[in-house]
Design a protein around this motif. Structure first.
Motif, short mmCIF file in Angstrom:
data_model
loop_
_atom_site.label_atom_id
_atom_site.label_comp_id
_atom_site.label_asym_id
_atom_site.label_seq_id
_atom_site.Cartn_x
_atom_site.Cartn_y
_atom_site.Cartn_z
N PHE A 190 7.74 3.60 -0.62
CA PHE A 190 7.83 3.52 0.84
C PHE A 190 6.74 4.36 1.53
CE2 PHE A 190 10.50 2.26 4.34
CZ PHE A 190 10.44 3.28 5.27
N ASP A 191 6.42 5.49 0.95
CA ASP A 191 5.46 6.41 1.58
C ASP A 191 4.04 5.85 1.60
OD1 ASP A 191 6.83 9.62 0.45
OD2 ASP A 191 7.52 8.14 1.90
N ASP A 192 3.76 4.87 0.76
CA ASP A 192 2.38 4.36 0.63
C ASP A 192 2.07 3.21 1.58
OD1 ASP A 192 2.20 4.80 -3.00
OD2 ASP A 192 1.86 6.20 -1.33
N PHE A 193 3.05 2.82 2.40
CA PHE A 193 2.86 1.62 3.22
C PHE A 193 3.16 1.88 4.69
CE2 PHE A 193 2.03 -1.84 0.32
CZ PHE A 193 2.35 -1.28 -0.91
N ILE A 194 2.57 1.02 5.51
CA ILE A 194 2.97 0.86 6.90
C ILE A 194 4.06 -0.20 6.92
CG2 ILE A 194 2.22 0.21 9.22
CD1 ILE A 194 0.74 2.65 8.20
N ALA B 34 5.56 -5.07 4.89
CA ALA B 34 4.98 -3.84 4.35
C ALA B 34 3.52 -4.10 4.03
CB ALA B 34 5.72 -3.39 3.09
N ASP B 35 2.66 -3.21 4.52
CA ASP B 35 1.23 -3.47 4.42
C ASP B 35 0.47 -2.16 4.46
OD1 ASP B 35 -1.44 -4.67 6.23
OD2 ASP B 35 -0.68 -5.80 4.52
N PRO B 36 -0.73 -2.13 3.86
CA PRO B 36 -1.52 -0.89 3.94
C PRO B 36 -2.12 -0.64 5.32
CG PRO B 36 -2.19 -2.25 2.08
CD PRO B 36 -1.32 -3.09 2.94
N PHE B 37 -2.17 -1.66 6.16
CA PHE B 37 -2.87 -1.55 7.44
C PHE B 37 -1.91 -1.58 8.61
CE2 PHE B 37 -6.74 -1.83 5.26
CZ PHE B 37 -6.64 -2.83 4.31
N TRP B 38 -2.36 -0.99 9.73
CA TRP B 38 -1.54 -0.99 10.94
C TRP B 38 -1.36 -2.41 11.46
CZ3 TRP B 38 1.34 2.91 12.34
CH2 TRP B 38 0.99 4.19 11.91
N CYS B 39 -0.14 -2.69 11.93
CA CYS B 39 0.20 -4.06 12.35
C CYS B 39 -0.63 -4.53 13.53
CB CYS B 39 1.69 -4.15 12.67
SG CYS B 39 2.23 -3.05 14.01
N THR B 40 -1.05 -3.60 14.38
CA THR B 40 -1.81 -4.00 15.57
C THR B 40 -3.22 -4.47 15.22
OG1 THR B 40 -2.27 -1.65 15.92
CG2 THR B 40 -0.49 -2.62 17.21
N ALA B 41 -3.61 -4.34 13.95
CA ALA B 41 -4.90 -4.86 13.50
C ALA B 41 -4.86 -6.37 13.33
CB ALA B 41 -5.32 -4.20 12.20
N TYR B 42 -3.66 -6.93 13.31
CA TYR B 42 -3.51 -8.36 13.07
C TYR B 42 -3.35 -9.10 14.39
CZ TYR B 42 -2.80 -7.12 8.21
OH TYR B 42 -2.97 -6.63 6.95
N ASP C 15 1.27 -9.91 2.45
CA ASP C 15 1.98 -10.63 1.39
C ASP C 15 3.39 -10.10 1.12
OD1 ASP C 15 0.24 -9.12 -1.47
OD2 ASP C 15 1.41 -8.25 0.15
N LYS C 16 3.83 -9.09 1.86
CA LYS C 16 5.18 -8.57 1.66
C LYS C 16 5.97 -8.78 2.95
CE LYS C 16 3.82 -4.98 -1.66
NZ LYS C 16 2.41 -5.38 -1.72
#
Length: 127
Positions: free
Chosen positions: A29-33, A98-106, A115-116
């Protein structure tokens, strides 16, 4: 196995509130946005809000700012989205991701790169 399970959707009148939950498992959990997106009928999926599993920093889409609040309980690997002062325009299926990047980048159709996903929970706001 990565799992994101949303709950808390339902039918509510305009001006009402809901609390959505996203229970995460199968990854660190700690590794993701952890993000909330929503998709209204006939529209692209759009980012609503997201929170860092590591430090709790948050971001909000303009449509969610000042009405919605995101929070997390790291002990439970669960993210919450509090929806306040709902309007019929908030009617959509709300998805957790769950993603490595901030959602507002999309934007636009780029959400396909994530993909999650959970299965979604439907929010219907009546006027």
């Amino acid at each position: 196995e990565v799992q994101l399970v949303e709950s808390g959707g339902g039918l509510v009148q305009a001006g009402g509130s809901l609390r959505l939950s996203c229970a995460a498992s199968g990854f660190n959990f700690d590794d993701f946005i952890i993000a909330w997106f929503r998709q209204a009928p006939g529209k692209e999926r759009e980012a609503v809000s997201c929170i860092s599993g590591r430090d709790g920093n948050t971001q909000y889409a303009e449509s969610a700012r000042n009405r919605f609040t995101i929070s997390s309980d790291n002990a439970k690997n669960t993210v919450y989205l509090f929806l306040n002062n709902l309007t019929p325009e908030d009617t959509a299926v709300y998805y957790c991701a769950a993603d490595p990047f901030w959602c507002t980048a999309y934007s636009g159709s780029t959400w396909h790169l994530i993909d999650k996903w959970g299965q979604g929970t439907r929010v219907t706001v009546s006027s």
